[in-house]
Enzyme design. Sequence first.
Site, PDB file in Angstrom:
ATOM      1  N   PHE A  31     -24.779  16.790  59.276  1.00  0.00           N
ATOM      2  CA  PHE A  31     -25.513  16.387  60.468  1.00  0.00           C
ATOM      3  C   PHE A  31     -26.127  17.617  61.116  1.00  0.00           C
ATOM      4  CE2 PHE A  31     -25.961  12.526  63.053  1.00  0.00           C
ATOM      5  CZ  PHE A  31     -25.679  11.575  62.090  1.00  0.00           C
TER       6      PHE A  31
ATOM      7  N   GLN B 227     -31.536  14.492  76.171  1.00  0.00           N
ATOM      8  CA  GLN B 227     -31.842  14.774  74.759  1.00  0.00           C
ATOM      9  C   GLN B 227     -32.922  13.833  74.226  1.00  0.00           C
ATOM     10  OE1 GLN B 227     -29.012  13.858  71.250  1.00  0.00           O
ATOM     11  NE2 GLN B 227     -29.114  16.078  71.382  1.00  0.00           N
TER      12      GLN B 227
ATOM     13  N   HIS C 129     -34.468  12.558  70.851  1.00  0.00           N
ATOM     14  CA  HIS C 129     -34.117  12.495  69.430  1.00  0.00           C
ATOM     15  C   HIS C 129     -35.420  12.530  68.631  1.00  0.00           C
ATOM     16  CE1 HIS C 129     -32.367  11.195  65.694  1.00  0.00           C
ATOM     17  NE2 HIS C 129     -31.160  11.107  66.228  1.00  0.00           N
TER      18      HIS C 129
ATOM     19  N   LEU D  52     -34.102   3.922  67.216  1.00  0.00           N
ATOM     20  CA  LEU D  52     -33.559   5.056  66.469  1.00  0.00           C
ATOM     21  C   LEU D  52     -33.486   4.802  64.973  1.00  0.00           C
ATOM     22  CD1 LEU D  52     -32.100   7.849  66.704  1.00  0.00           C
ATOM     23  CD2 LEU D  52     -29.982   6.555  66.552  1.00  0.00           C
TER      24      LEU D  52
ATOM     25  N   GLU E   9     -29.966   9.992  62.469  1.00  0.00           N
ATOM     26  CA  GLU E   9     -30.017  11.339  61.909  1.00  0.00           C
ATOM     27  C   GLU E   9     -29.340  11.389  60.538  1.00  0.00           C
ATOM     28  OE1 GLU E   9     -29.348  14.450  64.744  1.00  0.00           O
ATOM     29  OE2 GLU E   9     -28.192  15.598  63.288  1.00  0.00           O
TER      30      GLU E   9
ATOM     31  N   ARG F  68     -31.235  18.642  67.413  1.00  0.00           N
ATOM     32  CA  ARG F  68     -32.278  17.683  67.779  1.00  0.00           C
ATOM     33  C   ARG F  68     -33.347  18.248  68.698  1.00  0.00           C
ATOM     34  NH1 ARG F  68     -28.033  12.755  68.631  1.00  0.00           N
ATOM     35  NH2 ARG F  68     -27.733  12.445  66.396  1.00  0.00           N
TER      36      ARG F  68
ATOM     37  N   HIS G 165     -32.817   9.884  74.195  1.00  0.00           N
ATOM     38  CA  HIS G 165     -31.667   9.398  73.445  1.00  0.00           C
ATOM     39  C   HIS G 165     -30.332   9.572  74.151  1.00  0.00           C
ATOM     40  CE1 HIS G 165     -29.346   8.320  69.967  1.00  0.00           C
ATOM     41  NE2 HIS G 165     -28.794   9.503  69.855  1.00  0.00           N
TER      42      HIS G 165
ATOM     43  N   ARG H 260     -26.621  18.080  73.020  1.00  0.00           N
ATOM     44  CA  ARG H 260     -25.487  17.547  72.252  1.00  0.00           C
ATOM     45  C   ARG H 260     -25.797  17.569  70.754  1.00  0.00           C
ATOM     46  NH1 ARG H 260     -24.296  12.467  69.845  1.00  0.00           N
ATOM     47  NH2 ARG H 260     -26.096  11.351  70.676  1.00  0.00           N
TER      48      ARG H 260
HETATM   49  C1  LIG Z   1     -29.044   3.991  69.095  1.00  0.00           C
HETATM   50  C2  LIG Z   1     -27.965   5.012  69.336  1.00  0.00           C
HETATM   51  C3  LIG Z   1     -27.287   5.574  68.264  1.00  0.00           C
HETATM   52  C4  LIG Z   1     -26.280   6.511  68.484  1.00  0.00           C
HETATM   53  N1  LIG Z   1     -25.624   7.042  67.403  1.00  0.00           N
HETATM   54  C5  LIG Z   1     -24.606   7.911  67.611  1.00  0.00           C
HETATM   55  C6  LIG Z   1     -23.857   8.422  66.512  1.00  0.00           C
HETATM   56  O1  LIG Z   1     -24.055   8.069  65.358  1.00  0.00           O
HETATM   57  N2  LIG Z   1     -22.864   9.316  66.781  1.00  0.00           N
HETATM   58  C7  LIG Z   1     -22.579   9.721  68.056  1.00  0.00           C
HETATM   59  O2  LIG Z   1     -21.657  10.515  68.236  1.00  0.00           O
HETATM   60  N3  LIG Z   1     -23.268   9.229  69.106  1.00  0.00           N
HETATM   61  C8  LIG Z   1     -24.261   8.334  68.921  1.00  0.00           C
HETATM   62  N4  LIG Z   1     -24.952   7.847  69.995  1.00  0.00           N
HETATM   63  C9  LIG Z   1     -24.474   8.152  71.354  1.00  0.00           C
HETATM   64  C10 LIG Z   1     -23.217   7.343  71.626  1.00  0.00           C
HETATM   65  O3  LIG Z   1     -23.300   6.097  70.993  1.00  0.00           O
HETATM   66  C11 LIG Z   1     -23.004   7.112  73.122  1.00  0.00           C
HETATM   67  O4  LIG Z   1     -23.114   8.314  73.818  1.00  0.00           O
HETATM   68  C12 LIG Z   1     -21.612   6.551  73.374  1.00  0.00           C
HETATM   69  O5  LIG Z   1     -21.385   5.433  72.546  1.00  0.00           O
HETATM   70  C13 LIG Z   1     -21.459   6.180  74.830  1.00  0.00           C
HETATM   71  O6  LIG Z   1     -20.274   5.452  74.992  1.00  0.00           O
HETATM   72  P1  LIG Z   1     -19.782   5.062  76.432  1.00  0.00           P
HETATM   73  O7  LIG Z   1     -18.491   4.361  76.226  1.00  0.00           O
HETATM   74  O8  LIG Z   1     -19.799   6.245  77.294  1.00  0.00           O
HETATM   75  O9  LIG Z   1     -20.888   4.068  77.005  1.00  0.00           O
HETATM   76  P2  LIG Z   1     -21.603   2.747  76.448  1.00  0.00           P
HETATM   77  O10 LIG Z   1     -21.206   2.394  75.080  1.00  0.00           O
HETATM   78  O11 LIG Z   1     -23.047   2.918  76.740  1.00  0.00           O
HETATM   79  O12 LIG Z   1     -21.026   1.611  77.396  1.00  0.00           O
HETATM   80  C14 LIG Z   1     -21.319   1.522  78.765  1.00  0.00           C
HETATM   81  C15 LIG Z   1     -20.555   0.381  79.350  1.00  0.00           C
HETATM   82  O13 LIG Z   1     -20.669   0.382  80.753  1.00  0.00           O
HETATM   83  C16 LIG Z   1     -20.907  -0.916  81.222  1.00  0.00           C
HETATM   84  N5  LIG Z   1     -21.602  -0.812  82.509  1.00  0.00           N
HETATM   85  C17 LIG Z   1     -22.637  -0.008  82.848  1.00  0.00           C
HETATM   86  N6  LIG Z   1     -22.985  -0.197  84.132  1.00  0.00           N
HETATM   87  C18 LIG Z   1     -22.161  -1.135  84.622  1.00  0.00           C
HETATM   88  C19 LIG Z   1     -22.025  -1.762  85.881  1.00  0.00           C
HETATM   89  N7  LIG Z   1     -22.825  -1.487  86.924  1.00  0.00           N
HETATM   90  N8  LIG Z   1     -21.055  -2.700  86.036  1.00  0.00           N
HETATM   91  C20 LIG Z   1     -20.250  -3.041  84.996  1.00  0.00           C
HETATM   92  N9  LIG Z   1     -20.338  -2.481  83.790  1.00  0.00           N
HETATM   93  C21 LIG Z   1     -21.275  -1.534  83.597  1.00  0.00           C
HETATM   94  C22 LIG Z   1     -21.713  -1.578  80.128  1.00  0.00           C
HETATM   95  O14 LIG Z   1     -21.602  -2.972  80.209  1.00  0.00           O
HETATM   96  C23 LIG Z   1     -21.024  -1.000  78.885  1.00  0.00           C
HETATM   97  O15 LIG Z   1     -19.899  -1.776  78.575  1.00  0.00           O
HETATM   98  C24 LIG Z   1     -25.958   6.906  69.796  1.00  0.00           C
HETATM   99  C25 LIG Z   1     -26.628   6.347  70.867  1.00  0.00           C
HETATM  100  C26 LIG Z   1     -27.642   5.430  70.646  1.00  0.00           C
HETATM  101  C27 LIG Z   1     -28.373   4.889  71.848  1.00  0.00           C
END
Ligand SMILES: Cc1cc2nc3c(=O)[nH]c(=O)nc-3n(C[C@H](O)[C@H](O)[C@H](O)COP(=O)(O)OP(=O)(O)OC[C@H]3O[C@@H](n4cnc5c(N)ncnc54)[C@H](O)[C@@H]3O)c2cc1C
Length: 576
Positions: free
Chosen positions: A117, A230, A232, A242, A245, A276, A343, A386
């Site tokens: 990666f 970031q 992407h 997306l 990567e 990135r 991203h 990141r």
């Molecule tokens: C398309 C894509 C691909 C990615 N691929 C990778 C990868 O391969 N490897 C990697 O390391 N990272 C990757 N990332 C980044 C990574 O996926 C995220 O940074 C990470 O999953 C974030 O997790 P989280 O639990 O912080 O938030 P999220 O998974 O975004 O969850 C947020 C949660 O908060 C809740 N929420 C938000 N606001 C409120 C509110 N006001 N009231 C109630 N609930 C709320 C939502 O309902 C959700 O459940 C990717 C990101 C994207 C967008």
Amino acid sequence: MLEHGVLIVGSGLAGMRAALEVSEDPDLDVALLTKVHPLRSHSGAAQGGIAASLNNSNDEDSWELHMYDTVKGADFLADQNAAEILAREAPENIFELEHWGCAFSRLENGLIAQRRFGGHTQPRAVYAADRTGHALLTVLFEQLFRRGVKVYSEWYALDLVLRDNVCQGVVVYDILTGQIDAIAAKAVLFATGGYGRAFQTTTNAAASTGDGIVMAYRAGIPLEDMEFVQFHPTGLQGSGILLSEAARGEGAHILNAEGRRFMEDYAPERMELAPRDIVARAEQTEIDEGRGVTDKKDSVFMDFSPIGEERIRYALPSVLHLARDFAGIDPLQAPVPIQPTAHYSMGGIPCDVDGMVRLKDQNDTPIVGFYAAGECSCVSVHGANRLGTNSLLEAVVFGRRAGRAIRTAVRDLAPTRIEEGDLQRAVAEVDRLLKGDGPERAGAIRQELREVMMIDCGVFRTRPQLENCLSTLKNLQERYQRIAIDDKGWQFNTDLVEAIELGHMLEYAEVIITGALAREESRGGHFRKDFPTRDDQRWHKHTLAYRTDDGPRLAYADVNMQPQYRDPFPLEERKY
Ligand SMILES: Cc1cc2nc3c(=O)[nH]c(=O)nc-3n(C[C@H](O)[C@H](O)[C@H](O)COP(=O)(O)OP(=O)(O)OC[C@H]3O[C@@H](n4cnc5c(N)ncnc54)[C@H](O)[C@@H]3O)c2cc1C
């Protein structure tokens, strides 16, 4: 009023991992609240992988190397105590997920497979084909279900209630019924995800509107390093969706209109697998200098032919489908036009390595009972940029650590209370939005915001651009005061939810722009054309933005250079 011992807001990877850890203590009453169904959290869209120095594909890796790559990738703005924990604790977290049943892809000899990666010097991305996030999220959801953790699905957190730096709970809105209520909790953890939706071209889900970040900001907590966003390099042209990567990790090339692998001009050693920020800037430069592809010349090509059909079908099935379904192009037959897309949010709510939110003032004052983890938090392991696969890892490692810290702390915390006034404030704001009959509509304001952020606060930034962006934003904030919502009902009013989210976007966009204007240097994801080099003398420090009536007030904090188990990595020029 509802009440729980511990309330986790957000059910992505970080929130679920934390909830699971708290639920290890059967006497603790833990609930999870989320505005979308848990399995629709953005974590489920993660494709490429999750990093750990397992050494399954070779034997040259170590947590120290992983930490070094992370710190260098972060352009030396990461806190080294946190980056060390991320790298050291990665392997045990992967094994734990595997034992819960996560179906990681395998090597011929049965070990967990690992691929290359960007910015990682060793093959350390653990993956489940290119559906890694989905695989992880379902496994955690099963475990939570097994333990009977209470889930408030499609409930929206509106307000964080603090009193004298002690968290009391959250004001919430049940989207289905329209009921506004309060949930008192001795400990609240925000795992509400990122803020990429403020940009026109983005990979982020519709829910990534920075809600938790703004709730904390409005409650008086500063936001850290928000100017670092970031971009992407491999979003599908037009939609920004997306293409993982992992495609480059598997060997895809990026070509300009002349059919040349232009990365040899920008990062001759790492080529397409440079971090990135560097690849995105290289791409944007090729586009800006007229070497873009397609009629619009607004993109470059990703060429999958070096990978081979069999491997593409095995390792990149989602990438194949996304390109076919959303661009109408078959990567097995033709190169796919790609462009930079917003991203990942490096900035967020400042917290320590156990997830406890801290004001980062002179006394490093903690907010008792308030925690943050995952993309909404700023620990900071990613600093100014990141590395791919480090974010799923952060969500798991620091979600688990925060869960543990909460489990211990909550025993000594006093019961909390939400007062009628706290509830009424939220009710009044929702009422104002519902009753508004002005000429403005949220959709139009949101569109203008996302366009100006993309153009003037995007991959490249300059003072005049940022000033223009800020004055446009002020105007949009004013117009927001005159919006009307067409749906006047209370039940499942998505119009209302989107208007509330727009309010959040208008608030944090101002913090991004203000931080970017002040930071007169280029570091990681923040690139000022008028200050194109990194300036450690003046700017090797974190930005903190405090909310005032006149907009954000900026202050700065030192970068932590004190890892526990080794010497810090000294600042060096970042070359690939
Ligand atoms: C398309 C894509 C691909 C990615 N691929 C990778 C990868 O391969 N490897 C990697 O390391 N990272 C990757 N990332 C980044 C990574 O996926 C995220 O940074 C990470 O999953 C974030 O997790 P989280 O639990 O912080 O938030 P999220 O998974 O975004 O969850 C947020 C949660 O908060 C809740 N929420 C938000 N606001 C409120 C509110 N006001 N009231 C109630 N609930 C709320 C939502 O309902 C959700 O459940 C990717 C990101 C994207 C967008």
